[in-house]
Design an enzyme around this catalytic site. Structure first.
Site, PDB file in Angstrom:
ATOM      1  N   CYS A 163       7.858 -38.674 -10.105  1.00 10.59           N
ATOM      2  CA  CYS A 163       6.480 -39.141 -10.243  1.00 10.59           C
ATOM      3  C   CYS A 163       5.727 -39.138  -8.923  1.00 10.59           C
ATOM      4  O   CYS A 163       4.599 -39.595  -8.841  1.00 10.59           O
ATOM      5  CB  CYS A 163       6.442 -40.516 -10.895  1.00 10.59           C
ATOM      6  SG  CYS A 163       7.280 -41.773  -9.909  1.00 10.59           S
ATOM      7  N   TYR A 207      11.626 -34.558 -16.965  1.00  7.32           N
ATOM      8  CA  TYR A 207      10.172 -34.392 -16.897  1.00  7.32           C
ATOM      9  C   TYR A 207       9.676 -34.440 -15.457  1.00  7.32           C
ATOM     10  O   TYR A 207      10.362 -34.918 -14.551  1.00  7.32           O
ATOM     11  CB  TYR A 207       9.464 -35.480 -17.723  1.00  7.32           C
ATOM     12  CG  TYR A 207       9.609 -36.877 -17.152  1.00  7.32           C
ATOM     13  CD1 TYR A 207       8.755 -37.344 -16.156  1.00  7.32           C
ATOM     14  CD2 TYR A 207      10.620 -37.726 -17.595  1.00  7.32           C
ATOM     15  CE1 TYR A 207       8.905 -38.618 -15.614  1.00  7.32           C
ATOM     16  CE2 TYR A 207      10.786 -38.993 -17.069  1.00  7.32           C
ATOM     17  CZ  TYR A 207       9.914 -39.434 -16.078  1.00  7.32           C
ATOM     18  OH  TYR A 207      10.061 -40.680 -15.536  1.00  7.32           O
ATOM     19  N   HIS A 257     -15.772  -8.558   2.184  1.00  5.95           N
ATOM     20  CA  HIS A 257     -14.775  -9.500   2.683  1.00  5.95           C
ATOM     21  C   HIS A 257     -14.978 -10.881   2.063  1.00  5.95           C
ATOM     22  O   HIS A 257     -14.041 -11.514   1.571  1.00  5.95           O
ATOM     23  CB  HIS A 257     -14.869  -9.575   4.207  1.00  5.95           C
ATOM     24  CG  HIS A 257     -13.973 -10.603   4.800  1.00  5.95           C
ATOM     25  ND1 HIS A 257     -14.398 -11.871   5.098  1.00  5.95           N
ATOM     26  CD2 HIS A 257     -12.659 -10.565   5.087  1.00  5.95           C
ATOM     27  CE1 HIS A 257     -13.386 -12.548   5.570  1.00  5.95           C
ATOM     28  NE2 HIS A 257     -12.324 -11.789   5.586  1.00  5.95           N
ATOM     29  N   ARG A 289      -3.561  -1.573  -6.028  1.00  7.05           N
ATOM     30  CA  ARG A 289      -2.724  -2.773  -5.975  1.00  7.05           C
ATOM     31  C   ARG A 289      -3.133  -3.658  -7.141  1.00  7.05           C
ATOM     32  O   ARG A 289      -4.210  -3.467  -7.720  1.00  7.05           O
ATOM     33  CB  ARG A 289      -2.911  -3.516  -4.659  1.00  7.05           C
ATOM     34  CG  ARG A 289      -4.339  -3.944  -4.428  1.00  7.05           C
ATOM     35  CD  ARG A 289      -4.541  -4.472  -3.035  1.00  7.05           C
ATOM     36  NE  ARG A 289      -5.937  -4.817  -2.814  1.00  7.05           N
ATOM     37  CZ  ARG A 289      -6.501  -4.930  -1.638  1.00  7.05           C
ATOM     38  NH1 ARG A 289      -5.823  -4.720  -0.551  1.00  7.05           N
ATOM     39  NH2 ARG A 289      -7.766  -5.264  -1.525  1.00  7.05           N
ATOM     40  N   ARG A 292      -3.536   2.756   8.630  1.00  6.55           N
ATOM     41  CA  ARG A 292      -3.817   1.451   8.012  1.00  6.55           C
ATOM     42  C   ARG A 292      -2.572   0.590   7.948  1.00  6.55           C
ATOM     43  O   ARG A 292      -1.466   1.096   7.807  1.00  6.55           O
ATOM     44  CB  ARG A 292      -4.297   1.619   6.565  1.00  6.55           C
ATOM     45  CG  ARG A 292      -5.508   2.461   6.378  1.00  6.55           C
ATOM     46  CD  ARG A 292      -5.692   2.688   4.876  1.00  6.55           C
ATOM     47  NE  ARG A 292      -6.443   3.876   4.597  1.00  6.55           N
ATOM     48  CZ  ARG A 292      -7.745   3.899   4.308  1.00  6.55           C
ATOM     49  NH1 ARG A 292      -8.420   2.786   4.255  1.00  6.55           N
ATOM     50  NH2 ARG A 292      -8.348   5.031   4.059  1.00  6.55           N
ATOM     51  N   GLY A 342      -8.416  -7.461   4.572  1.00  8.98           N
ATOM     52  CA  GLY A 342      -9.225  -7.544   5.787  1.00  8.98           C
ATOM     53  C   GLY A 342      -8.576  -8.247   6.959  1.00  8.98           C
ATOM     54  O   GLY A 342      -9.187  -8.438   7.998  1.00  8.98           O
ATOM     55  N   SER A 395      13.427 -42.293 -11.728  1.00  7.36           N
ATOM     56  CA  SER A 395      12.249 -41.463 -11.475  1.00  7.36           C
ATOM     57  C   SER A 395      12.165 -41.273  -9.963  1.00  7.36           C
ATOM     58  O   SER A 395      12.129 -42.255  -9.211  1.00  7.36           O
ATOM     59  CB  SER A 395      10.990 -42.145 -12.006  1.00  7.36           C
ATOM     60  OG  SER A 395       9.881 -41.348 -11.695  1.00  7.36           O
ATOM     61  N   MET A 448      -5.776  -7.396   8.665  1.00  7.06           N
ATOM     62  CA  MET A 448      -5.195  -6.556   9.716  1.00  7.06           C
ATOM     63  C   MET A 448      -6.056  -5.317   9.887  1.00  7.06           C
ATOM     64  O   MET A 448      -7.117  -5.202   9.304  1.00  7.06           O
ATOM     65  CB  MET A 448      -3.759  -6.231   9.380  1.00  7.06           C
ATOM     66  CG  MET A 448      -2.867  -7.442   9.570  1.00  7.06           C
ATOM     67  SD  MET A 448      -1.193  -7.063   9.215  1.00  7.06           S
ATOM     68  CE  MET A 448      -1.296  -6.607   7.531  1.00  7.06           C
ATOM     69  N   LYS A 483       0.838  -1.204   0.000  1.00  4.73           N
ATOM     70  CA  LYS A 483       0.000   0.000   0.000  1.00  4.73           C
ATOM     71  C   LYS A 483       0.875   1.257   0.000  1.00  4.73           C
ATOM     72  O   LYS A 483       0.682   2.167  -0.809  1.00  4.73           O
ATOM     73  CB  LYS A 483      -0.909  -0.017   1.231  1.00  4.73           C
ATOM     74  CG  LYS A 483      -1.994   1.051   1.175  1.00  4.73           C
ATOM     75  CD  LYS A 483      -2.774   1.120   2.479  1.00  4.73           C
ATOM     76  CE  LYS A 483      -3.490  -0.148   2.817  1.00  4.73           C
ATOM     77  NZ  LYS A 483      -4.920  -0.086   2.679  1.00  4.73           N
TER      78      LYS A 483
HETATM   79  C1  PEP Z   1       6.385 -42.350  -4.686  1.00  7.18           C
HETATM   80  O1  PEP Z   1       6.744 -42.993  -3.712  1.00  7.18           O
HETATM   81  O2  PEP Z   1       6.624 -41.143  -4.825  1.00  7.18           O
HETATM   82  C2  PEP Z   1       5.609 -42.996  -5.750  1.00  7.18           C
HETATM   83  C3  PEP Z   1       5.286 -42.343  -6.836  1.00  7.18           C
HETATM   84  O3  PEP Z   1       5.175 -44.227  -5.513  1.00  7.18           O
HETATM   85  P1  PEP Z   1       3.904 -44.605  -4.630  1.00  7.18           P
HETATM   86  O4  PEP Z   1       3.195 -43.326  -4.324  1.00  7.18           O
HETATM   87  O5  PEP Z   1       3.077 -45.494  -5.452  1.00  7.18           O
HETATM   88  O6  PEP Z   1       4.520 -45.241  -3.460  1.00  7.18           O
END
Ligand code: PEP
Ligand code: MG
Length: 974
Positions: A932, A952, A540, A422, A169, A178, A865, A180, A98
């Site tokens: 993953c 990836y 709010h 803002r 303020r 809202g 992975s 603070m 602000k």
């Molecule tokens: C993990 O452990 O991150 C994974 C992808 O395998 P899971 O969640 O199936 O154990």
């Protein structure tokens, strides 16, 4: 702040005479404020752009030096006004959002009432030094007040002429709507209220200001607040009682009250303060200022601000600044008013001047949602000149800040003043539309557009709407303002705590309130949607809902909420808390009785259902444009975690470049298979197990054929059996006897085997590659299913790209043993089928030993992975299934800043990932690296993976767009 005495304030009154003379002379009405600021604007005649930009550039180093250079007096107060400012828009860390933007608006000659900012450094000092202030502060604050006096031509605490009144303020680096505290009309007391009466010749206005001040100060600084058993604010109760007593109607509007009523309310408010605090209300303006500044700094650590910061990941160390600004008045009569506006519609993203105002009101009235304001378009009829000025300011703001602005304004006797600007909070849908359209308008470039959409908001674009058919058969029972788009259904709750408790038990709840306040935050977070009876689109409820991506309808005036009876009624129908369902449409503002079915968003309909109408919608087109830009920027690929062809198709439609994880065991639960799986597990002899395993083969093969076809040559990382076997077993007696009957064995035999397989710590037990090592026939069957399926699909002319993944590897030898089987089977199948299949064999890195010995493992593994679910679990020694019982407390204590199972713990788990990446690359240059675990769809974690240089990330299909956006943002930030 050292104690400021009455005499000091008196001395101040007399002091800056010369200065006051040079400035605008004091005048006998509220108009001086307008005139003084008109002068400020007059400075605009100077060459605008160059002056502003030069000043902005010059201010940066100067301000920095003043604050930090040794030997120089630390600068704690930054002033602005009359076209000049110590600070500028880039100084948000020091001045808060602000304060920095007030300085910036002053520099570009917008009409901003003068004031000063006490820096965030003072907040840090305040908490580091037992809530005291640096010694230099008092003098700097006094100088700040004198600067305002000079510009305004009025004096703080003046008992004979128009007094200078100020607003105090908070202003953190990131806005916290809202959360603070704010105090308006500070400087009024039993004497100055009389000089305000005389100067303005408007008794009603003066006494209204005074009672508002006592109310706000009483609440915020003196803590006169709702007690646990009360549903109403105590000051509001005093007003209602008074209205009842005097007019026999507690619903009477404040506009009907006269000067005598407000004078009487002042007396009653002071009595309330005395009763609740045991002390008189402070009469000395300097003491008031000191109290207000302390309260604003104190509010940084109030419960709701802490909850808010935790939700939005704002560090507690940032602290807040305090802004003290000369008051301008929106409540002097019918030519005055206050409003909140956006340069474009923050809910839909449409390029229209959007906002609302209240005639004869102060800004707090608009935001508090007590009166329902009028749309800003109506101002054109009521105060056309002010409207034209606002429209001009709207364009100036966008041209200067290059983003949609959310600003507060006050109109005092027809003259517009800017109180704040803002970057506007926006829904996900609006964020995408703003970004795309601003590129078309050449306000920003496409790279900026990619940065403009918060990755975690993108999911909102995929949020459901009500199913068209179910809408047709439902009646709208009330309509409010569409404040947070999307469709929500739930059982009504009229109290936030009870709503949160019900949601914690798994109920879908809809929070229904007359209006919401920051105390309702927990309930709002827990609810599917929020419905209020009062308040506008900047109330709010609306602000907070929009930011959370919650569905919200507000100001549905037809509904009556009875807190005591725990009901909501409309048109003769009554809905009971915890029993009855309501549905709300935050895109149209409609409220429906009962539980309505929801339908996917236009993006989903266009992408996944190929719906031609949806594809023509702006939402769809903007989404596709944004994703195209992401692809131009990104380095990190985004794959998906998918177990079925359907999921694969969805993920590809969302832009996935392949599968990063197929959990083969998920397929084991379908139809009849589970019994075969159980037979396999329960088998005590190898031959029996082999028979069951072979019966599973065609099922698995069929699964993989479907997946390969859906992928059309994209890579598929298929993980071999991973979970502890007990997950598949029949654990209760009924299930055991049903299985016994099917298998033609005794129930006791099954119960005995289940007992034998029981593990104390199954997640650290017989799972992952340990299964394949104990039962190589399972690995063999899965490998055969993969390669036979690959051969079959490849023969049909569809490319295949399997990547076989071995889970939970900690020792190179574990991997070697499994890879030997996979490669042998691959050879066999290729020979049998007379095909050549291109494939990889790799491993998950999900235990610390695997990460630390990644160089050895990479001699065998062709890819890694990161299984960050298990890697987090095993690195932290914290069960992924049981951490819910203590992690929230850990977050409260800031032992962990984020849930480590949602956002990668970069210091710990991240370090292991880095070690593994480096060692893996050293042993096998060019090794493919991915992730993953669930973190693969979390924007912050995606950005970390980009930094590690992974190939990836992989996440669930609906998070693919989020990950694509985060990946592009990471690449553009390089
Ligand atoms: C993990 O452990 O991150 C994974 C992808 O395998 P899971 O969640 O199936 O154990
Ligand atoms: Mg795992």
């Amino acid at each position: 702040m050292p104690k400021k005495t009455k005499s000091a304030s008196k001395a101040l009154k007399a002091a800056p005479k010369a200065a006051a003379k040079k400035a605008v002379p004091a005048r006998a009405s509220v108009k001086p404020a307008a005139n003084a600021a008109a002068k400020t604007r007059g400075a605009k005649a100077a060459p605008k752009a160059s002056k502003a930009s030069k000043a902005t550039k010059a201010a940066k180093p100067a301000a920095k030096a003043a604050a930090t250079k040794p030997g120089r007096k630390p600068k704690y107060v930054y002033t602005w006004g009359a076209g000049k400012a110590d600070g500028n828009g880039s100084m948000k860390a020091l001045l808060g959002g602000k304060g920095a933007n007030l300085a910036e608006m002053t520099r570009i000659n917008l009409p901003v009432p003068p004031g000063f900012t006490i820096t965030t450094e003072v907040c840090t000092y305040f908490y580091d030094n037992k809530r005291t202030y640096p010694v230099e502060l008092q003098a700097q604050v006094e100088a700040g007040v004198r600067n305002m006096e000079k510009i305004m031509g009025t004096k703080f605490g003046d008992t004979s002429k128009m007094p200078l009144l100020v607003a105090v303020r908070s202003g953190a680096r990131d806005s916290m709507p809202g959360m603070m505290d704010t105090i308006l009309n500070l400087g009024l007391n039993d004497e100055t209220v009389l000089s305000l009466c005389n100067a303005t010749n408007n008794e009603r206005f003066a006494w209204d200001c005074y009672r508002r001040f006592i109310q706000m100060y009483g609440d915020v600084v003196l803590g006169v607040q709702k007690l646990p058993h009360e549903d109403h604010e105590p000051f509001e109760s005093v007003i209602e009682h008074y209205k009842d007593e005097r007019y026999g109607n507690h619903d009477l509007s404040d506009a009907q009250l006269n000067a005598d009523d407000f004078r009487e309310l002042v007396v009653r408010f002071k009595k309330l303060v005395k009763e609740r605090t045991g002390k008189e209300f402070p009469n000395d303006p300097w003491a008031q200022l000191k109290g207000a500044v302390g309260a604003v700094f104190g509010s940084w650590m109030n419960d709701r601000a802490i909850v808010y910061r935790r939700k939005y990941g704002i560090p507690h160390e940032w602290g807040t600044a305090v802004n003290v600004q000369a008051m301008v008045f929106g409540n002097t009569g019918e030519n005055s008013g206050s409003g909140v506006a956006f340069t474009r519609d923050p809910a839909t993203g449409e390029k229209v001047f959007y906002g609302e105002f209240l005639i004869n009101a102060q800004g707090e009235d608009v935001v508090a949602g007590v009166r329902t304001p009028e749309p800003v378009a109506d101002l054109k009829k009521q105060l056309p000149k002010a409207y034209a000025e606002l429209d001009r300011i709207r364009k100036t703001l966008e041209g200067h800040f290059k983003d949609v602005q959310d600003f507060e304004f006050t109109i005092q006797e027809g003259k517009v003043f800017m109180l704040q600007t803002r970057n506007g909070k926006r829904t996900g849908v609006a964020a995408v539309r703003f970004a795309v359209e601003m590129v078309k308008e050449k306000l920003i470039d496409w790279k900026t557009a990619v940065h403009r959409v918060p990755a975690d908001q993108l999911e909102q674009v995929l949020a459901p709407v009500f199913d068209r058919a179910s809408l047709k058969s439902s009646k709208v029972i009330a309509t409010g303002l569409p404040a947070g788009p999307g469709a929500a259904t739930g059982k009504i709750y009229v109290n936030a705590d009870r709503a949160a408790a019900a949601a914690a038990k798994g109920e879908k709840v809809l929070l229904v309130r007359v209006e919401t306040s920051p105390e309702d935050l927990r309930g709002m977070i827990a609810a599917e949607g929020i419905l209020t009876a009062r308040g506008g689109v900047s109330s709010h409820a609306a602000l907070v809902a929009r930011q959370m991506g919650k569905v919200c309808v507000c100001g549905a005036a037809a509904i009556t909420v009875d807190y005591a009876a725990r009901t909501m009624s409309v048109g003769g129908q009554t809905f009971h808390e915890g029993e009855d369902y309501l549905s709300i449409d935050g895109t149209s503002g409609a409220v429906y009785a009962g539980e309505l079915k929801t339908a996917p968003s236009e993006v989903i309909q266009g992408l996944l259902q190929n719906d031609a109408t949806a594809k023509k919608s702006g939402t769809y087109k903007n989404f596709v444009q944004l994703m195209d830009w992401c692809d131009k920027a990104t380095k990190l690929q985004v794959r998906t975690n998918a177990d079925t062809p359907d999921q694969v198709e969805n993920a590809i439609a969302f832009g996935a470049s392949g599968i990063g994880l197929t959990r083969t065991e998920h397929m084991f639960f379908e139809g009849e298979r589970i019994d075969v799986v159980r037979e396999m597990i329960l088998a005590e002899k190898k031959d029996d197990r082999l028979a069951a395993v072979n019966r599973l083969l065609p099922f698995q093969k069929g699964d993989f054929v479907g997946i390969f076809k859906a992928l059309k040559g994209r890579p598929a990382t298929i993980r071999l059996l991973d979970p502890p076997l007990h997950e598949f077993l029949p654990n209760d007696h009924a299930a055991q006897s049903a299985l016994a009957e099917k298998l033609g064995v005794k129930t006791e035999a099954i119960a005995k085997r289940v007992h034998e397989l029981h593990e104390m710590n199954p997640m650290l037990g017989h799972r992952g590659c340990r299964l394949g090592i104990s039962f190589p026939e399972i690995t063999e069957m899965q490998a055969r299913a993969i390669f036979e399926a690959a051969a079959e699909v490849q023969k049909k002319g569809i490319k295949v790209n399997p990547e076989v993944m071995i889970p939970l590897v900690g020792f190179k030898k574990e991997l070697d043993l499994q890879v030997e089987i996979v490669r042998r089977v691959a050879e066999e199948v290729q020979k049998e089928q007379k095909v050549k299949i291109k494939y990889l064999v790799g491993t998950m890195i999900e235990v610390p030993r695997g990460a630390l010995t990644a160089d050895e493992i990479a001699e065998t593994a062709e890819f890694f992975s990161f299984g960050t679910n298990d890697l987090t679990q095993t690195t932290l020694g914290m069960s992924r299934d049981d951490s819910g019982s203590f992690l929230p407390h850990y977050a409260e204590l800031e032992i962990v800043k984020r849930n480590p199972f949602a956002t990668i713990d970069q210091t710990g788990v991240g370090q292991l990932m880095q070690i593994a990446s480096e060692k893996g690359r050293k042993a096998r240059p060019g090794i493919k690296l991915g992730i993953c675990g669930e973190h693969g769809g979390d924007p912050e974690s995606v950005k970390f993976c980009h930094k590690l240089g992974l190939t990836y990330v992989s996440c669930s299909p609906y998070r693919v767009p989020v990950a694509r956006l985060a990946a592009a943002q990471a690449a553009l930030a390089d």
